[in-house]
Scaffold this active site. Sequence first.
Site, PDB file in Angstrom:
ATOM      1  N   LYS A  22       0.689  -1.308  -0.081  1.00  9.71           N
ATOM      2  CA  LYS A  22       0.138   0.021  -0.038  1.00  9.71           C
ATOM      3  C   LYS A  22       0.862   1.271  -0.022  1.00  9.71           C
ATOM      4  O   LYS A  22       0.828   2.182  -0.725  1.00  9.71           O
ATOM      5  CB  LYS A  22      -0.968  -0.034   1.024  1.00  9.71           C
ATOM      6  CG  LYS A  22      -1.596   1.312   1.423  1.00  9.71           C
ATOM      7  CD  LYS A  22      -2.275   1.329   2.713  1.00  9.71           C
ATOM      8  CE  LYS A  22      -3.020   2.637   3.152  1.00  9.71           C
ATOM      9  NZ  LYS A  22      -2.176   3.609   3.919  1.00  9.71           N
ATOM     10  N   ARG A  97      -4.902  10.736   2.587  1.00  9.51           N
ATOM     11  CA  ARG A  97      -3.546  11.275   3.054  1.00  9.51           C
ATOM     12  C   ARG A  97      -2.606  11.179   2.131  1.00  9.51           C
ATOM     13  O   ARG A  97      -1.510  12.246   1.626  1.00  9.51           O
ATOM     14  CB  ARG A  97      -3.001  10.740   4.275  1.00  9.51           C
ATOM     15  CG  ARG A  97      -1.859  11.546   4.835  1.00  9.51           C
ATOM     16  CD  ARG A  97      -1.300  11.273   6.306  1.00  9.51           C
ATOM     17  NE  ARG A  97      -0.192  11.954   6.648  1.00  9.51           N
ATOM     18  CZ  ARG A  97      -0.555  13.251   6.827  1.00  9.51           C
ATOM     19  NH1 ARG A  97      -1.472  13.995   7.213  1.00  9.51           N
ATOM     20  NH2 ARG A  97       0.691  14.134   7.134  1.00  9.51           N
ATOM     21  N   ASP A 121      -5.636   8.202   8.805  1.00 10.61           N
ATOM     22  CA  ASP A 121      -5.986   7.683   9.867  1.00 10.61           C
ATOM     23  C   ASP A 121      -5.788   8.653  11.028  1.00 10.61           C
ATOM     24  O   ASP A 121      -4.825   9.583  11.125  1.00 10.61           O
ATOM     25  CB  ASP A 121      -4.733   6.669  10.354  1.00 10.61           C
ATOM     26  CG  ASP A 121      -5.065   5.321   9.669  1.00 10.61           C
ATOM     27  OD1 ASP A 121      -6.080   5.019   9.291  1.00 10.61           O
ATOM     28  OD2 ASP A 121      -3.816   4.712   8.998  1.00 10.61           O
ATOM     29  N   ASP A 320       3.982   1.033  11.921  1.00 12.66           N
ATOM     30  CA  ASP A 320       2.524   0.114  11.649  1.00 12.66           C
ATOM     31  C   ASP A 320       2.516  -1.216  12.109  1.00 12.66           C
ATOM     32  O   ASP A 320       1.222  -1.759  12.101  1.00 12.66           O
ATOM     33  CB  ASP A 320       2.408   0.173   9.834  1.00 12.66           C
ATOM     34  CG  ASP A 320       2.261   1.466   9.342  1.00 12.66           C
ATOM     35  OD1 ASP A 320       1.868   2.577  10.090  1.00 12.66           O
ATOM     36  OD2 ASP A 320       2.347   1.762   8.049  1.00 12.66           O
ATOM     37  N   MET A 342       6.161   7.754  17.551  1.00  8.52           N
ATOM     38  CA  MET A 342       5.847   8.577  16.518  1.00  8.52           C
ATOM     39  C   MET A 342       4.487   8.948  16.618  1.00  8.52           C
ATOM     40  O   MET A 342       4.200  10.376  16.271  1.00  8.52           O
ATOM     41  CB  MET A 342       6.059   7.712  15.131  1.00  8.52           C
ATOM     42  CG  MET A 342       7.274   7.557  14.995  1.00  8.52           C
ATOM     43  SD  MET A 342       7.804   6.718  13.387  1.00  8.52           S
ATOM     44  CE  MET A 342       9.277   6.725  12.902  1.00  8.52           C
TER      45      MET A 342
END
Length: 436
Positions: A22, A97, A121, A320, A342
């Site tokens: 992705k 985004r 997100d 992630d 982060m």
Amino acid sequence: MGTFKIEGGHRLKGKIQPQGAKNEALQILCAVLLTPELITINNIPDIVDVNKLISLLIKLGVKVEKLAKGSYTFQADDVNLKYLESDEFKVDGRGLRGSIMIVGPLLARFGKGYIPKPGGDKIGRRRLDTHFEGLIKLGAKFRYSREDQFYGVEAEKLKGTYMLLEEASVTGTANIVMAAVLAEGQTTIYNAACEPYLQQLCKMLNRMGAKISGVGSNMLIIDGVEKLGGTEHTMLPDMIEIGSWIGLAAMTKSELTITNVSWNDLGLIPETFRKLGITVEKQGDDIHIPAHTDGYEIQSFIDGSILTISDAPWPGFTPDLLSIILVVATQARGSVLIHQKMFESRLFFVDKLIDMGAKIILCDPHRATVIGHDFKSTLKATTMTSPDIRAGVSLLIAALSAKGTSTIQNIEQIDRGYENIDERLRAIGSHIERVE
């Protein structure tokens, strides 16, 4: 709004093929705007975020043709710049985004690039400063309308320069690289992101005629060229999905083989799961996870202190996958501290896991201590809502291991990043149903 109904507690078995990446796709698709020539891209994942970007490119005037599943051609030889200033674009751009990465290519080729404040997100603040500061250093004039949250950059001609990035932003680096390849002179980007997906972008641009050296390091040197040509590109497998399937196998005590994973591009992912006691076997370019019938035990640091797993820019561990690591730790033997550096809102989903019976102490927005159950107490089924892509899949993994039938709402968030996930999970034995 869609819902997943999941009957947990079943062992899975079989092979699963990871989708195309992705995060790579969002960069690569924006790069088609850099040339009027034909570009062929393979292994594109059929997911909401990527399909939204393809739709946006079509509205920009890019000619898109589907050749086969996951394979498309793109030709940006008649770009409609008026669309950028339309009300429709202000709506379309906000929904994704990744749309921020059209700004660099448009600025480089057409002298202007615009974007509304993008969505994505809800995992905390995600600044755009790196993107625009880099473009300004290349000679762009920046403007921002606070009223409608609309950004713009314009330049007659970009000029190469030296820049030290404040943060190693992946999308920021990608945007600056795509602008610099058509700039006049040499650009040096220090503290550049060096993720495999950014390496893929640089390799593709070099095949198109760009001159980028230092690929894979945190210093990129780019000698600008006058124009770029067409090429063919194939996406890497999605490393976040690969990590998700490793976690799924461990939590459900299942034997799974993840095929064609591109081992050389996985970095610390296999070793991080091994620190949780999970057996990750390399079989050619596949990953084999045996059934962990006796569970798995978290390692300690060599001085005996509690293991800490934290995220960091590549080649550190990707943020992630921290949500997946956290869920997997709930059934391990031992304890681990998860430190999400982060994004300050990414751990807030743990209250759902606590409701399911997990032993988790949320120390602050960035840190959570997990005390594993060692499968002596299973998670309990519940009803929950997916807050973002990665937390949504983490909750899905928890539900597949839990006793009883769980419901996950707002699954559109999961669909943004995972292709036909329910169908693929059923193929390996999961009891999952999509209810519209």
